[in-house]
Design a protein around this motif. Structure first.
Motif, PDB file in Angstrom:
ATOM      1  N   CYS A   1      43.694  40.981  51.118  1.00 22.03           N
ATOM      2  CA  CYS A   1      42.833  39.920  50.585  1.00 22.03           C
ATOM      3  C   CYS A   1      43.679  38.721  50.135  1.00 22.03           C
ATOM      4  CB  CYS A   1      42.002  40.441  49.412  1.00 22.03           C
ATOM      5  SG  CYS A   1      40.754  41.665  49.891  1.00 22.03           S
TER       6      CYS A   1
ATOM      7  N   GLN B   1      39.819  36.316  44.701  1.00 22.96           N
ATOM      8  CA  GLN B   1      38.758  36.995  43.946  1.00 22.96           C
ATOM      9  C   GLN B   1      38.594  38.436  44.423  1.00 22.96           C
ATOM     10  OE1 GLN B   1      38.238  34.181  45.814  1.00 22.96           O
ATOM     11  NE2 GLN B   1      36.997  32.699  44.713  1.00 22.96           N
ATOM     12  N   HIS B   2      38.606  38.619  45.731  1.00 21.74           N
ATOM     13  CA  HIS B   2      38.476  39.970  46.279  1.00 21.74           C
ATOM     14  C   HIS B   2      39.701  40.818  45.917  1.00 21.74           C
ATOM     15  CE1 HIS B   2      34.758  39.456  48.417  1.00 21.74           C
ATOM     16  NE2 HIS B   2      35.224  38.404  49.077  1.00 21.74           N
TER      17      HIS B   2
ATOM     18  N   SER C   1      39.270  41.945  42.430  1.00 23.29           N
ATOM     19  CA  SER C   1      38.172  42.904  42.368  1.00 23.29           C
ATOM     20  C   SER C   1      38.619  44.290  42.837  1.00 23.29           C
ATOM     21  CB  SER C   1      37.000  42.402  43.229  1.00 23.29           C
ATOM     22  OG  SER C   1      35.958  43.329  43.227  1.00 23.29           O
TER      23      SER C   1
ATOM     24  N   SER D   1      40.758  45.795  40.208  1.00 20.08           N
ATOM     25  CA  SER D   1      39.891  46.244  39.117  1.00 20.08           C
ATOM     26  C   SER D   1      39.221  47.574  39.471  1.00 20.08           C
ATOM     27  CB  SER D   1      38.836  45.170  38.836  1.00 20.08           C
ATOM     28  OG  SER D   1      37.951  45.583  37.845  1.00 20.08           O
ATOM     29  N   ASP D   2      38.784  47.703  40.727  1.00 23.36           N
ATOM     30  CA  ASP D   2      38.190  48.972  41.178  1.00 23.36           C
ATOM     31  C   ASP D   2      39.202  50.108  41.090  1.00 23.36           C
ATOM     32  OD1 ASP D   2      35.829  47.655  41.717  1.00 23.36           O
ATOM     33  OD2 ASP D   2      36.132  47.588  43.888  1.00 23.36           O
TER      34      ASP D   2
ATOM     35  N   LYS E   1      39.395  51.089  37.522  1.00 24.23           N
ATOM     36  CA  LYS E   1      38.159  51.786  37.145  1.00 24.23           C
ATOM     37  C   LYS E   1      38.163  53.220  37.661  1.00 24.23           C
ATOM     38  CE  LYS E   1      35.261  47.691  36.979  1.00 24.23           C
ATOM     39  NZ  LYS E   1      34.286  46.897  37.749  1.00 24.23           N
TER      40      LYS E   1
END
Length: 119
Positions: free
Chosen positions: A57, A64-65, A68, A71-72, A75
């Motif tokens: 990405c 942004q991707h 993200s 972040s995943d 998580k």
């Protein structure tokens, strides 16, 4: 799409190789599809998968991707490491997101002092 078995070592290696190839060719959208497919198939994703996708990405100009995906990863309770932070900071830099890059640097400083950051 991937012909990989649930949890198989070959599947994990095949997925990571495919994702890394996406990074080399800047095919970030394909890398994101591979992530979704791996999750759907129940492949045991490792930090290397997420980092390779975030890197694809970043190389495709999609900061942004990239953030993200990282972040995943966090998580999913997968520990951040130097490489994941480097990809995140580099993605922010590529997107002109200096404030976000500084925030990641602050997090690195905080976590390295507590022994959380792994190399």
């Amino acid at each position: 799409m991937l012909g990989i078995g649930r949890g198989s070592r070959e599947g994990v290696i095949s997925l990571e190789a495919s994702i890394k190839n996406c990074g080399r060719t800047k095919q970030w959208s394909v890398a994101l599809r591979l992530l979704r497919e791996g999750l759907r198939l129940g492949v045991q994703l490792v930090p290397g998968h997420y980092i390779a996708i975030a890197s694809a990405c970043r190389k495709g100009g999609q900061w942004q991707h990239a953030l993200s995906v990282l972040s995943d990863m966090w998580k999913a309770k997968l520990e951040p490491n130097v490489i994941s932070y480097n990809v995140g900071i580099s993605a922010c830099e590529k997107g002109g997101q200096w404030q976000r890059a500084l925030a990641l640097l602050s997090e690195i400083r905080a976590s390295s002092g507590s022994g959380r950051l792994r190399c």
